[in-house]
Design an enzyme around this catalytic site. Sequence first.
Site, PDB file in Angstrom:
ATOM      1  N   ASP A  11       0.839  -1.201   0.000  1.00  0.00           N
ATOM      2  CA  ASP A  11       0.000   0.000   0.000  1.00  0.00           C
ATOM      3  C   ASP A  11       0.873   1.251   0.000  1.00  0.00           C
ATOM      4  O   ASP A  11       0.375   2.373  -0.053  1.00  0.00           O
ATOM      5  CB  ASP A  11      -1.010  -0.003   1.155  1.00  0.00           C
ATOM      6  CG  ASP A  11      -0.361  -0.110   2.507  1.00  0.00           C
ATOM      7  OD1 ASP A  11       0.884  -0.224   2.575  1.00  0.00           O
ATOM      8  OD2 ASP A  11      -1.090  -0.081   3.521  1.00  0.00           O
ATOM      9  N   SER A  12       2.211   1.050  -0.029  1.00  0.00           N
ATOM     10  CA  SER A  12       3.129   2.167  -0.283  1.00  0.00           C
ATOM     11  C   SER A  12       2.876   2.733  -1.685  1.00  0.00           C
ATOM     12  O   SER A  12       3.361   3.813  -2.019  1.00  0.00           O
ATOM     13  CB  SER A  12       4.586   1.722  -0.147  1.00  0.00           C
ATOM     14  OG  SER A  12       4.815   0.534  -0.884  1.00  0.00           O
TER      15      SER A  12
ATOM     16  N   LYS B 207      -1.432  -9.418   2.718  1.00  0.00           N
ATOM     17  CA  LYS B 207      -0.686  -8.984   3.906  1.00  0.00           C
ATOM     18  C   LYS B 207      -1.538  -7.989   4.673  1.00  0.00           C
ATOM     19  O   LYS B 207      -2.260  -7.195   4.069  1.00  0.00           O
ATOM     20  CB  LYS B 207       0.648  -8.351   3.505  1.00  0.00           C
ATOM     21  CG  LYS B 207       1.436  -7.773   4.685  1.00  0.00           C
ATOM     22  CD  LYS B 207       2.870  -7.470   4.329  1.00  0.00           C
ATOM     23  CE  LYS B 207       3.152  -6.090   3.788  1.00  0.00           C
ATOM     24  NZ  LYS B 207       2.730  -4.963   4.641  1.00  0.00           N
TER      25      LYS B 207
ATOM     26  N   GLU C  26      -1.594  -5.510   8.567  1.00  0.00           N
ATOM     27  CA  GLU C  26      -0.805  -4.979   9.671  1.00  0.00           C
ATOM     28  C   GLU C  26      -1.504  -5.267  11.003  1.00  0.00           C
ATOM     29  O   GLU C  26      -2.731  -5.163  11.093  1.00  0.00           O
ATOM     30  CB  GLU C  26      -0.620  -3.458   9.510  1.00  0.00           C
ATOM     31  CG  GLU C  26       0.176  -3.090   8.265  1.00  0.00           C
ATOM     32  CD  GLU C  26       0.350  -1.578   8.075  1.00  0.00           C
ATOM     33  OE1 GLU C  26      -0.064  -0.795   8.965  1.00  0.00           O
ATOM     34  OE2 GLU C  26       0.900  -1.185   7.036  1.00  0.00           O
TER      35      GLU C  26
ATOM     36  N   GLU D  39       9.025  -4.178  10.540  1.00  0.00           N
ATOM     37  CA  GLU D  39       9.484  -2.895   9.994  1.00  0.00           C
ATOM     38  C   GLU D  39      10.056  -2.009  11.094  1.00  0.00           C
ATOM     39  O   GLU D  39       9.423  -1.764  12.126  1.00  0.00           O
ATOM     40  CB  GLU D  39       8.309  -2.180   9.288  1.00  0.00           C
ATOM     41  CG  GLU D  39       8.733  -0.847   8.689  1.00  0.00           C
ATOM     42  CD  GLU D  39       7.733  -0.272   7.693  1.00  0.00           C
ATOM     43  OE1 GLU D  39       6.748  -0.960   7.348  1.00  0.00           O
ATOM     44  OE2 GLU D  39       7.943   0.872   7.261  1.00  0.00           O
TER      45      GLU D  39
END
Length: 271
Positions: free
Chosen positions: A51-52, A120, A122, A189
Amino acid sequence: MSNSSTARRITTHVLFEMKLKGEKIAMLTGYDYSIARILDEAGIDIILVGDSASNVMAGYETTLPITLENMIYHAASVVRAVKRAMVVVDLPFGTYQGNSKEALASSIRIMKETGAHAVKLEGGYQVAESVERILSAGIPVMGHLGLMPQSIHKFGTYVVRAKEQEEARRLLEDARILEKTGCFAVVLEKIPARLAEEVTNTLKIPVIGIGAGSKTDGQVLVLHDMLGITKEFSPRFLRRYHNLYDEIKGAVQVYISDVRTLSFPNEKEQY
Ligand code: KIV
């Protein structure tokens, strides 16, 4: 690296074997067909449709605005290019938190409409129910702990996470929960290298680091950062392998000059 149709596809099983053998996993983000083709031919193991994309493709300040439709568009473009790599797609903000049924519905859309291989998300214990439900449909899930950009407004800054003992303890616990719930891998991260090493040694599933030191089972970087397409973002963990910003700008300037001076097109470049 061969790109023939006989090249062994990267699956969750292959990644697990790589961890067992101590072979490092190389992952990069990718958002479009042309670049994904290059990444795949180069032999990358995992392409993360991160989503970057919200930052580097769409120009938003955070990852929050990108939509499920946007992610599906990027992911489908990447999948069309790939023969060997595993394609993992980020569930965007607001499509899974707090509602495991929505998490499953979002994941099913991604898998059905893109042909990707995994999703993926978070978070730790807060998303365990969602992970479980997504897995119940046979969709592999990658976790993401440490600095979680979708929670930037809670964190307040992009500084290193889990430096304090209590946050480190909770991160390790969350990693265990994600593994127990069935995640096939976890991204860590921007956390201290020693904590990342501890998580890597504790978990049987692969741990992929970004700003988490050298002892994880693999590494991931945002493609635009490592190629030097982005300019302003330069955290300590980032190694730039190119300076494409200046190279592309230089090429475009030469083109502009060629057009203006009538040097392009020449005799051979016309019909
Ligand atoms: O969206 C993304 O690019 C990511 C990586 C930073 C791991 O989640």
